[in-house]
Scaffold this motif. Structure first.
Motif, PDB file in Angstrom:
ATOM      1  N   THR A 348       3.073  41.510  39.894  1.00 56.50           N
ATOM      2  CA  THR A 348       3.032  42.379  39.910  1.00 56.50           C
ATOM      3  C   THR A 348       2.171  43.176  39.388  1.00 56.50           C
ATOM      4  OG1 THR A 348       4.026  43.800  37.839  1.00 56.50           O
ATOM      5  CG2 THR A 348       2.641  41.767  37.015  1.00 56.50           C
ATOM      6  N   LEU A 349       1.936  44.819  39.618  1.00 58.75           N
ATOM      7  CA  LEU A 349       0.734  45.479  39.419  1.00 58.75           C
ATOM      8  C   LEU A 349       1.193  45.774  38.782  1.00 58.75           C
ATOM      9  CD1 LEU A 349      -2.018  46.254  41.042  1.00 58.75           C
ATOM     10  CD2 LEU A 349      -0.067  44.965  42.418  1.00 58.75           C
ATOM     11  N   ALA A 350      -0.339  46.173  37.416  1.00 62.45           N
ATOM     12  CA  ALA A 350      -0.414  46.951  35.753  1.00 62.45           C
ATOM     13  C   ALA A 350      -1.162  48.347  36.050  1.00 62.45           C
ATOM     14  CB  ALA A 350      -0.668  46.098  35.103  1.00 62.45           C
ATOM     15  N   GLY A 351      -0.945  49.413  35.596  1.00 56.44           N
ATOM     16  CA  GLY A 351      -1.713  50.376  35.469  1.00 56.44           C
ATOM     17  C   GLY A 351      -1.441  51.389  34.287  1.00 56.44           C
ATOM     18  N   GLY A 352      -1.224  52.656  33.915  1.00 51.88           N
ATOM     19  CA  GLY A 352      -1.583  53.337  32.565  1.00 51.88           C
ATOM     20  C   GLY A 352      -1.511  54.531  32.584  1.00 51.88           C
ATOM     21  N   TRP A 353      -0.920  54.975  31.191  1.00 52.80           N
ATOM     22  CA  TRP A 353      -2.000  56.384  31.179  1.00 52.80           C
ATOM     23  C   TRP A 353      -2.953  56.672  29.468  1.00 52.80           C
ATOM     24  CZ3 TRP A 353      -1.116  60.792  34.506  1.00 52.80           C
ATOM     25  CH2 TRP A 353       0.126  60.124  35.167  1.00 52.80           C
ATOM     26  N   GLY A 354      -3.885  57.414  29.887  1.00 50.75           N
ATOM     27  CA  GLY A 354      -4.346  57.946  28.498  1.00 50.75           C
ATOM     28  C   GLY A 354      -4.730  58.959  27.929  1.00 50.75           C
ATOM     29  N   LEU A 355      -5.409  59.857  26.997  1.00 54.00           N
ATOM     30  CA  LEU A 355      -5.438  61.106  26.985  1.00 54.00           C
ATOM     31  C   LEU A 355      -7.215  61.106  26.471  1.00 54.00           C
ATOM     32  CD1 LEU A 355      -3.742  61.709  23.873  1.00 54.00           C
ATOM     33  CD2 LEU A 355      -3.482  62.647  25.997  1.00 54.00           C
ATOM     34  N   SER A 356      -7.914  61.430  27.745  1.00 50.08           N
ATOM     35  CA  SER A 356      -9.943  62.080  27.345  1.00 50.08           C
ATOM     36  C   SER A 356      -9.658  63.666  27.309  1.00 50.08           C
ATOM     37  CB  SER A 356      -9.463  62.406  29.224  1.00 50.08           C
ATOM     38  OG  SER A 356      -9.515  60.788  30.097  1.00 50.08           O
ATOM     39  N   ILE A 357     -10.952  63.719  26.893  1.00 53.47           N
ATOM     40  CA  ILE A 357     -11.567  65.238  26.763  1.00 53.47           C
ATOM     41  C   ILE A 357     -12.452  65.789  28.050  1.00 53.47           C
ATOM     42  CG2 ILE A 357     -13.523  66.045  25.188  1.00 53.47           C
ATOM     43  CD1 ILE A 357     -12.440  64.435  22.963  1.00 53.47           C
ATOM     44  N   PRO A 358     -11.968  66.905  28.767  1.00 51.74           N
ATOM     45  CA  PRO A 358     -12.889  67.432  29.569  1.00 51.74           C
ATOM     46  C   PRO A 358     -13.804  67.807  29.470  1.00 51.74           C
ATOM     47  CG  PRO A 358     -10.179  68.133  29.354  1.00 51.74           C
ATOM     48  CD  PRO A 358     -11.051  66.933  28.138  1.00 51.74           C
ATOM     49  N   GLU A 359     -14.903  68.191  29.837  1.00 53.15           N
ATOM     50  CA  GLU A 359     -15.687  68.168  29.954  1.00 53.15           C
ATOM     51  C   GLU A 359     -15.966  70.036  29.379  1.00 53.15           C
ATOM     52  OE1 GLU A 359     -20.135  68.205  29.851  1.00 53.15           O
ATOM     53  OE2 GLU A 359     -18.956  66.862  30.563  1.00 53.15           O
ATOM     54  N   HIS A 360     -15.099  70.745  29.286  1.00 55.72           N
ATOM     55  CA  HIS A 360     -15.974  71.737  29.155  1.00 55.72           C
ATOM     56  C   HIS A 360     -14.456  72.058  28.415  1.00 55.72           C
ATOM     57  CE1 HIS A 360     -17.167  73.183  32.794  1.00 55.72           C
ATOM     58  NE2 HIS A 360     -16.972  73.083  33.226  1.00 55.72           N
ATOM     59  N   VAL A 361     -14.423  70.680  26.227  1.00 55.96           N
ATOM     60  CA  VAL A 361     -13.207  71.398  25.505  1.00 55.96           C
ATOM     61  C   VAL A 361     -14.278  71.962  25.017  1.00 55.96           C
ATOM     62  CG1 VAL A 361     -14.535  69.084  24.807  1.00 55.96           C
ATOM     63  CG2 VAL A 361     -12.828  69.335  23.874  1.00 55.96           C
ATOM     64  N   THR A 362     -13.623  72.631  24.133  1.00 58.00           N
ATOM     65  CA  THR A 362     -13.971  73.951  23.381  1.00 58.00           C
ATOM     66  C   THR A 362     -14.673  73.264  21.589  1.00 58.00           C
ATOM     67  OG1 THR A 362     -11.590  74.483  21.989  1.00 58.00           O
ATOM     68  CG2 THR A 362     -12.809  76.223  23.700  1.00 58.00           C
TER      69      THR A 362
END
Length: 472
Positions: A348-362
């Motif tokens: 089986t293959l496993a992956g996934g998603w998450g949350l990141s902060i862009p370079e141009h965040v305020t």
């Protein structure tokens, strides 16, 4: 552009991709009124961007609103606790590859950049390399649930520089889903578990040769399917060939070329088309075929076997695109076997998603505060149940509501113990595209050997000759 502070959670539902100059248009709901807001209009809002507005971009599949509901619920709680802040939702309705492109387009400019983005682990390091994302290692130091995250998921969000670039949320595993009504028509067993690729082909041939109108077997393939083709399709074959190194040799730190397993995987795909064991080429090249599979082909017994992920039963729940409560009895699950049943026997293959902060965040601290609300234990338990995904968090996995939310959750969670992961390297997205092109080549007439040779040449060009090696 003016905003009303009484509307604490703003939503920009995106229109589906279409031809013409308004392809990237968004619908914006503010104070109950809807108006077209293209990305160029977002670019003109730079004057209204401030530290009190948190804009979050995420992928929305078709008409589904699971992610939007997860974010909206957290946003309402967050805004109640922080009345001076506004959360601005930007759902991007797009096929997989289009989502990545549109997300990168937003992140590329300070005028349009979100403050948080929903990132697939396979694209994350590529976005880091392109300068779209910033490290959050210092912010993670104060994140109380970091130790609850699985080590493999932490590695997936760690750059080659040792910095952390995201908070993992979900993971997934893959297996063979089979339609028991189709199997009953054909005389195949209710507890089917193939032990080799040949046994999968035998079941597909039995469906083809029967009176059933069902497509025997579907494996995502071709460039329109994006990463689904690479991960759900090709890599589920490749990592079962016994080559050992797969796509990348970690010890040598080189990409692998000239693999017999690569050719064998393409040969299996070629067999499906040559023997009429799968859907038509046109169906495979339809970027929206997955919606048809989930909402009609499987529920209507028009597909026998599907190689796919742990999350797909979310399409059959109450309020989904095709409610199908009977799926728990009608759909069966079987481990994907290795090529000849040797080695680990299954894959089986496993992956996934998450949350990141862009370079141009305020304001990165404010953005991370909202991120923490989004990934609180209670919020993620509810999200996992609604989204039908596998958690990367020990605290969520220990919750009884999570452990019992689906008859398949325990099965797919156990598969994680022996899962393979894609190479967490910046070059992987381009390598993945080369895989998709190789699959499409054999679908449309090339031999597996020709397609594999073209893949080898493309990968060499992508990573450089010094970063490749011939398979042993």
């Amino acid at each position: 552009m003016q905003r009303t502070r009484s509307q604490e959670v703003l939503v920009h539902p995106a229109t589906p991709p279409r031809s013409g100059p308004d392809r990237r248009s968004f619908l914006r709901f503010t104070a109950g009124a809807a108006a077209l807001l293209p990305l160029t209009a977002l670019a003109g809002c730079s004057g209204s961007r401030d530290a009190n507005t948190i804009r979050i971009a995420f992928q929305q599949f078709g008409s589904g609103t699971i992610k939007q509901e997860w974010i909206s619920t957290a946003a309402q709680e967050f805004s109640a606790e922080n009345p001076e802040l506004v959360v601005d939702l930007v759902p991007i309705v797009a096929a997989e590859n289009d989502y990545f492109t549109k997300n990168e387009l937003l992140m590329s400019s300070p005028r349009t950049s979100p403050d948080l983005v929903y990132e697939d682990s396979f694209i994350l390091l590529s976005d880091v390399g392109a300068g779209y994302l910033q490290p959050i290692t210092d912010l993670v130091e104060g994140f109380e649930n970091w130790d609850d995250i699985a080590d493999a998921s932490k590695e997936a969000v760690t750059g080659e520089d040792g910095e952390i670039y995201g908070i993992p949320i979900t993971t997934d595993t893959r297996a063979l889903w089979f339609q028991r009504e189709v199997f009953e028509q054909v005389g195949l067993p209710d507890d089917w578990q193939p032990t080799s690729w040949e046994e999968i082909l035998e079941a597909a041939r039995a469906i083809r040769d029967s009176d059933s109108e069902a497509i025997p077997l579907f494996i995502f393939a071709g460039t329109p399917q994006g990463e689904k083709a690479s991960m759900q399709g090709f890599e589920m074959l490749l990592y079962g060939t016994g080559d050992g190194t797969g796509l990348y040799d970690k010890d040598a730190e080189k990409w692998v070329l000239g693999s017999q397993g690569f050719i064998d995987s393409l040969t299996f795909l070629k067999t499906l088309f040559e023997e009429d064991l799968t859907a038509s080429t046109a169906q495979h090249l339809d970027p929206n075929i997955s919606e048809s599979i989930y909402t009609s082909l499987l529920p209507d017994a028009k597909l026998g076997i599907l190689l796919d992920g742990s999350w797909i039963s979310q399409n059959w729940g109450e309020g989904a695109g095709r409610p199908w409560p009977e799926w728990t009895d009608v759909m069966g699950l079987a481990d994907m076997p290795t090529q000849d049943g040797g080695g680990t026997k299954t894959v089986t293959l496993a992956g996934g998603w998450g949350l990141s902060i862009p370079e141009h965040v305020t304001d990165r601290e404010v953005a991370f505060r909202f991120l923490e609300k989004l990934v609180s234990t209670e919020t993620l338990v509810n999200y996992a149940i609604a989204d039908n995904h596998i958690t990367v968090r020990a605290d969520v996995a220990e919750d009884e509501r999570y452990r019992s939310y689906s008859p398949a959750v325990e099965y797919f969670t156990e598969l994680l113990e022996t899962a393979y992961y894609r190479p967490a390297l910046p070059a992987y997205p381009e390598v993945s595209s080369a895989i998709q092109e190789a699959m499409e080549a054999v679908m449309t007439g090339s031999t597996p050997e020709q397609a594999a040779a073209e893949y080898d040449a493309k990968v060499t060009d992508i990573v450089g000759p010094e970063n490749v090696q011939e398979a042993s």
